[in-house]
Design a protein around this motif. Sequence first.
Motif, PDB file in Angstrom:
ATOM      1  N   ALA A 135      21.028 -38.243  14.523  1.00 37.10           N
ATOM      2  CA  ALA A 135      21.292 -36.803  14.628  1.00 37.10           C
ATOM      3  C   ALA A 135      20.871 -36.310  16.001  1.00 37.10           C
ATOM      4  N   ALA A 136      21.587 -35.300  16.482  1.00 37.36           N
ATOM      5  CA  ALA A 136      21.245 -34.716  17.781  1.00 37.36           C
ATOM      6  C   ALA A 136      20.234 -33.593  17.639  1.00 37.36           C
ATOM      7  N   GLU A 137      20.224 -32.941  16.462  1.00 37.80           N
ATOM      8  CA  GLU A 137      19.515 -31.679  16.366  1.00 37.80           C
ATOM      9  C   GLU A 137      18.917 -31.479  14.982  1.00 37.80           C
ATOM     10  N   ILE A 138      17.741 -30.897  14.948  1.00 42.87           N
ATOM     11  CA  ILE A 138      17.155 -30.401  13.715  1.00 42.87           C
ATOM     12  C   ILE A 138      17.116 -28.881  13.810  1.00 42.87           C
ATOM     13  N   CYS A 139      17.473 -28.227  12.690  1.00 39.53           N
ATOM     14  CA  CYS A 139      17.615 -26.764  12.695  1.00 39.53           C
ATOM     15  C   CYS A 139      16.762 -26.170  11.582  1.00 39.53           C
ATOM     16  N   PRO A 140      15.464 -26.002  11.821  1.00 38.89           N
ATOM     17  CA  PRO A 140      14.602 -25.399  10.811  1.00 38.89           C
ATOM     18  C   PRO A 140      14.735 -23.879  10.800  1.00 38.89           C
ATOM     19  N   HIS A 141      14.214 -23.270   9.748  1.00 39.41           N
ATOM     20  CA  HIS A 141      14.151 -21.820   9.671  1.00 39.41           C
ATOM     21  C   HIS A 141      13.204 -21.297  10.744  1.00 39.41           C
ATOM     22  N   GLY A 142      13.508 -20.129  11.278  1.00 36.61           N
ATOM     23  CA  GLY A 142      12.718 -19.571  12.363  1.00 36.61           C
ATOM     24  C   GLY A 142      11.248 -19.380  12.040  1.00 36.61           C
ATOM     25  N   ARG A 143      10.917 -19.189  10.772  1.00 35.38           N
ATOM     26  CA  ARG A 143       9.514 -18.948  10.409  1.00 35.38           C
ATOM     27  C   ARG A 143       8.630 -20.159  10.676  1.00 35.38           C
ATOM     28  N   ASP A 144       9.211 -21.361  10.767  1.00 32.79           N
ATOM     29  CA  ASP A 144       8.439 -22.591  10.923  1.00 32.79           C
ATOM     30  C   ASP A 144       8.222 -22.991  12.377  1.00 32.79           C
ATOM     31  N   PHE A 145       8.593 -22.125  13.298  1.00 33.36           N
ATOM     32  CA  PHE A 145       8.499 -22.503  14.705  1.00 33.36           C
ATOM     33  C   PHE A 145       7.119 -22.208  15.264  1.00 33.36           C
ATOM     34  N   ILE A 190      17.048 -15.930  11.846  1.00 36.54           N
ATOM     35  CA  ILE A 190      16.359 -14.971  12.723  1.00 36.54           C
ATOM     36  C   ILE A 190      16.672 -13.556  12.222  1.00 36.54           C
ATOM     37  N   SER A 191      15.747 -13.007  11.445  1.00 42.04           N
ATOM     38  CA  SER A 191      16.013 -11.734  10.775  1.00 42.04           C
ATOM     39  C   SER A 191      15.538 -10.521  11.563  1.00 42.04           C
ATOM     40  N   ASP A 192      14.665 -10.726  12.532  1.00 37.97           N
ATOM     41  CA  ASP A 192      14.173  -9.585  13.310  1.00 37.97           C
ATOM     42  C   ASP A 192      13.727 -10.066  14.686  1.00 37.97           C
ATOM     43  N   GLU A 193      13.384  -9.108  15.531  1.00 39.86           N
ATOM     44  CA  GLU A 193      13.051  -9.439  16.921  1.00 39.86           C
ATOM     45  C   GLU A 193      11.743 -10.207  17.039  1.00 39.86           C
ATOM     46  N   GLU A 194      10.811  -9.998  16.126  1.00 39.90           N
ATOM     47  CA  GLU A 194       9.533 -10.713  16.223  1.00 39.90           C
ATOM     48  C   GLU A 194       9.721 -12.209  15.993  1.00 39.90           C
ATOM     49  N   ILE A 195      10.502 -12.564  14.987  1.00 42.78           N
ATOM     50  CA  ILE A 195      10.798 -13.986  14.767  1.00 42.78           C
ATOM     51  C   ILE A 195      11.585 -14.540  15.951  1.00 42.78           C
ATOM     52  N   MET A 196      12.532 -13.772  16.452  1.00 42.29           N
ATOM     53  CA  MET A 196      13.311 -14.171  17.621  1.00 42.29           C
ATOM     54  C   MET A 196      12.398 -14.529  18.791  1.00 42.29           C
ATOM     55  N   LYS A 197      11.428 -13.670  19.086  1.00 43.02           N
ATOM     56  CA  LYS A 197      10.516 -13.918  20.201  1.00 43.02           C
ATOM     57  C   LYS A 197       9.636 -15.137  19.937  1.00 43.02           C
ATOM     58  N   LYS A 198       9.185 -15.267  18.707  1.00 46.78           N
ATOM     59  CA  LYS A 198       8.334 -16.398  18.331  1.00 46.78           C
ATOM     60  C   LYS A 198       9.058 -17.721  18.560  1.00 46.78           C
ATOM     61  N   VAL A 199      10.326 -17.786  18.161  1.00 44.45           N
ATOM     62  CA  VAL A 199      11.103 -19.015  18.319  1.00 44.45           C
ATOM     63  C   VAL A 199      11.288 -19.343  19.801  1.00 44.45           C
ATOM     64  N   MET A 256      18.898 -20.743  19.357  1.00 46.65           N
ATOM     65  CA  MET A 256      18.822 -20.120  18.036  1.00 46.65           C
ATOM     66  C   MET A 256      20.120 -19.386  17.763  1.00 46.65           C
ATOM     67  N   THR A 257      20.442 -19.274  16.491  1.00 45.23           N
ATOM     68  CA  THR A 257      21.548 -18.425  16.079  1.00 45.23           C
ATOM     69  C   THR A 257      20.996 -17.036  15.818  1.00 45.23           C
ATOM     70  N   VAL A 258      21.672 -16.038  16.351  1.00 46.16           N
ATOM     71  CA  VAL A 258      21.151 -14.683  16.267  1.00 46.16           C
ATOM     72  C   VAL A 258      22.311 -13.701  16.136  1.00 46.16           C
ATOM     73  N   ASN A 259      22.152 -12.738  15.232  1.00 44.90           N
ATOM     74  CA  ASN A 259      23.209 -11.750  14.997  1.00 44.90           C
ATOM     75  C   ASN A 259      23.318 -10.735  16.125  1.00 44.90           C
ATOM     76  N   LEU A 298      18.330 -10.749  22.249  1.00 45.08           N
ATOM     77  CA  LEU A 298      17.717 -12.014  22.663  1.00 45.08           C
ATOM     78  C   LEU A 298      17.867 -12.216  24.170  1.00 45.08           C
ATOM     79  N   LEU A 299      19.044 -11.954  24.693  1.00 48.68           N
ATOM     80  CA  LEU A 299      19.267 -12.150  26.124  1.00 48.68           C
ATOM     81  C   LEU A 299      18.415 -11.201  26.959  1.00 48.68           C
TER      82      LEU A 299
END
Length: 239
Positions: free
Chosen positions: A174-184, A204-213, A221-224, A229-230
Amino acid sequence: MKQNDFVTYAHRGASHYCPENTMMAFYMGMQMGANGIETDVRRTRDGVLVLFHDEALARVTGAEGAVADYTYDELQQLLVKKGELHDKIPTLADFLAHFAYRDITFAIELKADGIEQEVADLIFRYDIAEKTVVTAFELHRLENIKQYAPALRIGYLTETVDDALVDKLVAMNAAEICPHGRDFTPENVAKWHARGLNVRAWGISDEEIMKKVYDAGADGMTVNFPDLLLRYIAEKEGK
């Protein structure tokens, strides 16, 4: 980490703002500056590969039944909605015709069994294998597509990670592992990198998790809301 090393995937397009998995959402993600698109593939009753997340149609179209219950022409009578906005359900082929030539990365999630070969064939037809990761929450789907097309890069979407899972992914090449953002955490990302895996977050449900990742050293990361994020990446990198 530099911004151009990190993939900001517009999750189902810029789905916070537009009807998800539609051309409108994908173009909005590009306009915001995302350097990746994430989308989901299912098959209609008459065998057409379309971009749609849920098995059921109700949440985003209001229609009864499932994607697989409808022909493609019947699905074209429905609208995917987000507030006052609406758009049609696109095919995978149409999506690739519009976006394959762009300098972006693709995450294509298999949402049904039996579509692996057709998805792989389209990836090769549009010459995007080197910039695509095929993902799934179901390992057998990844095993199937890897058996058919060993050159394709695969990534496993998972709620939880343990050493046995990492061992299996390494054995599958596999090239990639994709865990949930909370585990980063920086420690987890470093551990997965040490096994040779790219690391991308989902959920990624909110900006705090986004920043943490991002701060943990993830590769993407996948982000709505790719614009948020940018903006954060630009602030972090002093751009």
